[in-house]
Scaffold this active site. Structure first.
Site, PDB file in Angstrom:
ATOM      1  N   GLU A   1       7.819 -21.320   7.986  1.00 13.93           N
ATOM      2  CA  GLU A   1       7.818 -20.489   9.099  1.00 13.93           C
ATOM      3  C   GLU A   1       9.039 -21.024  10.092  1.00 13.93           C
ATOM      4  OE1 GLU A   1       5.166 -21.344  12.887  1.00 13.93           O
ATOM      5  OE2 GLU A   1       4.054 -20.605  11.309  1.00 13.93           O
TER       6      GLU A   1
ATOM      7  N   GLU B   1       0.691  -1.162  -0.071  1.00 14.24           N
ATOM      8  CA  GLU B   1      -0.013  -0.120   0.039  1.00 14.24           C
ATOM      9  C   GLU B   1       0.853   1.259  -0.118  1.00 14.24           C
ATOM     10  OE1 GLU B   1      -2.711  -0.803   3.169  1.00 14.24           O
ATOM     11  OE2 GLU B   1      -4.138  -1.710   2.178  1.00 14.24           O
TER      12      GLU B   1
END
Length: 307
Positions: A122, A91
């Site tokens: 992860e 963004e």
């Protein structure tokens, strides 16, 4: 003790994994009562963020210094935490007209992990090191490891590797005394407490991460001169709605009539910040660009020189 038993023992110590006995029969409540309960839980998150504001502000000041020198801001996380980083990074270009390479979101397992879990990603600090090596992380960059538990190997690995390259490091977690915060120069621990659904850290922890990343990216960009007051004068006008918003921003900043706004935008190839400088500083398009370059993009400083 087996690996699974050891991990379970670790999880038992985490606030974000704690079981709420008072919510053990939440499924028997009415939909409205569940919604009220969940909304009340969410309402506690801003206060938890507020408790960490001094640490957040210190990190932002350090980040802004490095980004002003051309450094990058890199988020690194797994699962929900990784997605929050990718979202915030994606963004920044339309909001602040940054280069996509300036703010980067890394998620364990790569882009496909945005929509589908990548098994074992992860758990690999080596994967984080490889991802950062591919970016060529250096001393002017900042790496923010994000993990609700504060124990995710990918996030800790990212911070640990970044430190070996001289980068600034920040650890954002939702548990006190986390390994992630300890591994970073700036530790931010937003303790939101047990989740409504036990261990579902996409809830309050995810909301807290979103709020903190909003603070970090927005205030860093303010420090870098990407705004004029509370106006997004560096926004990218990439569609009709944003072109209309650009004209509105110029109008709010200058109070000029539509014809003058259109002329200023035409003279500056649609650059909002430059158009504001043309109108308020009484300069032409090329001079506006020159003044902004000299002020490193800070409109207020450029206006002072123009006047």
């Amino acid at each position: 003790m087996s690996a699974h038993a050891d991990l379970r023992a670790q999880l038992d110590t985490l606030t974000t994994e704690a079981f709420r006995q008072d919510l053990a029969e939440i499924d028997r409540l009415s939909t409205l009562d569940i919604a009220r309960t969940m909304n009340a839980e969410d309402a506690t998150v801003p206060a938890a963020v507020a408790a960490q504001l001094p640490h957040i502000a210190a990190a932002i000041d350090a980040i802004a210094v490095r980004m002003a020198r051309g450094g990058r801001l890199v988020y690194a996380g797994a699962g929900t935490a990784g997605r929050m980083g990718v979202l915030d990074a994606s963004e920044c270009p339309p909001t602040f007209n940054t280069d996509p390479a300036d703010v980067v979101g890394l998620i364990a397992g790569g882009p496909s992990a945005m929509v589908k879990s990548v098994e074992g990603a992860e758990d690999s600090p080596e994967l984080a090191a490889a991802d950062l090596t591919a970016l060529g992380i250096g001393p002017d960059d900042t790496v923010i490891g994000i993990s609700a538990s504060g124990r995710t190997p990918y996030a800790i690995g990212a911070v640990a590797f970044a430190r070996t390259r001289g980068a600034l490091t920040v650890g954002l977690s939702c548990n006190a005394g986390s390994a992630l915060a300890a591994a970073a120069e700036h530790g931010i621990e937003v303790v939101v407490g047990p989740e409504l659904l036990t261990g579902s850290t996409r809830l309050k922890a995810g909301t807290a991460q979103k709020l903190v990343l909003n603070l970090i990216s927005t205030i860093t960009m303010i420090r870098l001169g990407k705004t004029y007051g509370n106006l997004m004068v560096d926004m990218r006008s990439s569609n009709e709605k944003l072109r209309a918003r650009a004209r509105r921003i110029v109008a709010l900043a200058t109070g000029a009539p539509d014809a003058e706004i259109e002329a200023a935008l035409a003279a500056t190839d649609g650059e909002v910040k430059n158009a504001v400088l043309v109108i308020l500083g009484g300069v032409d398009g090329p001079k506006a660009a020159e003044l902004l370059a000299a002020s490193h993009g800070h409109l207020r400083a450029a206006l002072t020189e123009a006047r």
